[in-house]
Scaffold this active site. Structure first.
Site, mmCIF file in Angstrom:
data_model
loop_
_atom_site.group_PDB
_atom_site.id
_atom_site.type_symbol
_atom_site.label_atom_id
_atom_site.label_comp_id
_atom_site.label_asym_id
_atom_site.label_seq_id
_atom_site.Cartn_x
_atom_site.Cartn_y
_atom_site.Cartn_z
ATOM 1 C CG ASP A 1 177.966 43.433 -32.633
ATOM 2 O OD1 ASP A 1 177.568 43.266 -31.471
ATOM 3 O OD2 ASP A 1 177.707 42.636 -33.562
ATOM 4 C CD GLU B 1 191.668 59.756 -41.306
ATOM 5 O OE1 GLU B 1 190.586 60.248 -41.703
ATOM 6 O OE2 GLU B 1 192.208 58.777 -41.836
#
Length: 553
Positions: free
Chosen positions: A215, A267
């Site tokens: 957002d 990751e």
């Protein structure tokens, strides 16, 4: 299911994916309180698998006082009881994955709720404290600090600053909120803020989410010194003057944050993604958000805002493919979301409607419902033929128009009150969607309750009324998504084809797309190729507001 991550087709799934936006409070209610929830979503995922989408994106479901429909987050690592529990989220994500759909969730990093423990600690700690340093507190101007620190305006109207009462009871510092006063902006120059959000991302990634829709991804970083932004500068910026850049949006410093987030997401595998909600113009500048080491996709709001006009459509499609392609990113395409008038109404309007404010009781040029839906079907078939990713908003596959006849005392969007009833705001696109024509609340809730009232004439739009009916909008979407995948349109290349005035024609792989936007009827004998799908029945000709896909030679 566990998605394989060892091949390009799997890790690059987002480059051509069709992603379905779920607005949780309006999708499906399992417990009868009139508000949609996570178990309700889980119960309806089979319908989305049947539709043929690749992923779902959920608007916020975090703990929140709900002053801004959940975009005021009080705990970034928990589910609001309104929507269920963390266990309900896990069950929903597992079911989506079992059905072959990925899960993207909203994240709101520009601000928190004023109810968040971080902000409550900042208020209690007082000026100069580490707790206050997490947010943007400043002393006021004027002899007694009675004036805001600068002239910035809230996106929601009024000053972007609110003065607090200090722990000793005296009027004190001001805090920045680019949105509602219940949404204080975080200070992203602080390492503790960045580290906390690293942990928040990892929390959800470890629970199996496949990505984040970010957002206000053009926000977070403010110009040093927080300089004024005058009326003249704002007007110049609206006209496209790059020298009048906002001091609080689209600052260069945001890109450092997104590179860090890119590393965190990586990751957990090469197939996890970041999607930017970035209101940035021009598209060549917005492409900076999707460079290879930053975000993976950005919403193409310029396309969403384009009129149903041949010249404008061709220009924005060219600009999109060129701008995003220049940094190696796919373009995205979208026609509706939870903040704009549904395109089954918007594309047929004859007068403007300000983004975020919607229509109003006195809006001129409101279209006939059938005309709007016809145009929306044609626009959707054009959009789904374009290379790149596509976003659908819940209910558009049913042809839902904007719900306009909502009683004033039932409206929830603050825009209605703020404009003294001149603008409806966003309620009309957020009305709970219909599932079953003859069930209470059209199958949205077992009790028949609905947090926004549903129109009395929506039974024909219900999913069970359309499923299996060849001419229905639902079956049009389902067939188009199947053909899009079968013909590799999402990963294809676009070539324009010369066409008559008012007609847009293009080739993508072995499919020719002809959209009669406003031209004369085109005899089918003039169109070569087998008809794969059309947005309307073809009676010997392709009429205006109709799109057809043809198999080329």
């Amino acid at each position: 299911m566990a998605f394989p991550s060892g091949d390009d087709a799997s890790t690059d799934w987002w480059r051509s994916a069709v992603i379905y936006q779920i607005y949780p409070r309006s999708f499906a209610d399992s417990d009868g309180d009139g508000v949609g929830d996570l178990p309700g979503i889980t119960s309806r995922l089979d319908d989305l698998e049947h539709l043929g989408v690749d992923a779902v994106w959920l608007s916020p479901f975090y703990r929140s006082p709900q002053h801004d429909a959940g975009y005021d987050v009080a705990d970034f690592c928990d589910v609001d009881p309104l929507f269920g529990t963390l266990e309900d989220f896990d069950a929903m994500a597992t079911r989506a994955h079992d059905l072959g759909m990925r899960v993207i969730v909203d994240i709101v990093p520009n601000h928190s709720s004023s109810d968040h423990a971080w902000f409550q600690a900042a208020l209690a700690a007082g000026p100069g404290s580490p707790e206050r340093a997490r947010y943007i507190f400043r002393e006021g101007k004027g002899e007694g600090g009675e004036l805001p620190p600068n002239d910035w305006r809230s996106v929601f109207g009024g000053p972007a600053w609110t003065r607090v009462v200090e722990p000793d009871g005296a009027l004190g510092q001001w805090y920045l909120h680019l949105f509602d006063s219940s949404q204080p902006d975080l200070d992203w120059t602080r390492e503790e803020v960045r580290a906390d959000f690293d942990d928040i991302l990892r929390f959800w990634l470890a629970r199996g989410v496949d990505g984040f829709r970010v957002d206000v991804a053009h926000g977070l970083v403010k110009a040093p010194g927080l300089p004024d932004y005058t009326v003249e500068q704002r007007a110049a910026a609206a006209e496209g003057d790059p020298a009048a850049q906002s001091p609080h949006f689209a600052q260069e410093g945001v890109h450092e944050i997104w590179r860090r987030w890119h590393d965190v997401v990586a990751e957990f595998g090469p197939d996890r993604i970041l999607v930017a909600e970035a209101w940035v113009q021009p598209l060549t500048r917005m492409a900076h958000w999707v460079r290879p080491d930053e975000m993976h996709q950005a919403f193409n709001f310029a396309y969403l805002m384009t009129a149903w006009d041949v010249a404008e459509l061709r220009e924005i499609i060219d600009d999109s493919l060129s701008s995003f392609g220049s940094v190696g990113a796919p373009s995205t395409w979208v026609l509706s979301n939870h903040d704009v008038v549904r395109h089954a109404t918007r594309l047929a309007l004859t007068a403007p409607n300000p983004q975020g404010h919607g229509l109003g009781p006195d809006s001129p040029g409101l279209p006939q419902v059938d005309h709007g839906i016809r145009r929306a079907r044609a626009a959707t078939l054009l959009m789904l033929a374009l290379p790149g990713g596509a976003y659908l908003y819940q209910g558009e596959e049913l042809g839902l128009p904007e719900a306009l006849e909502i009683p004033g005392d039932a409206r929830q969007d603050p825009t209605w009150a703020r404009t003294q009833g001149e603008r409806f705001g966003r309620d009309g696109c957020r009305v709970p969607i219909p599932w079953e024509a003859d069930a209470p609340a059209y199958g949205f809730s077992p009790s028949g309750d609905s947090w926004l009232p549903q129109p009395a004439d929506w039974a024909p739009f219900a999913r069970d009324s359309q499923r299996g009916r060849e001419s229905s909008t639902l079956e049009l979407y389902r067939a188009a998504l199947g053909l899009r995948k079968a013909h590799g349109l999402g990963t294809g290349d676009l070539t324009w084809v010369d066409a008559a005035e008012g007609v847009l024609a293009l080739d993508n792989g072995d499919v020719r797309v002809v959209a009669n936007v406003s031209g004369d009827d085109i005899p089918l004998a003039d169109l070569s190729g087998e008809v794969l799908i059309a947005s309307e029945e073809l009676d010997g000709a392709l009429p205006a507001d109709t799109t057809v896909w043809l198999r080329r030679g």
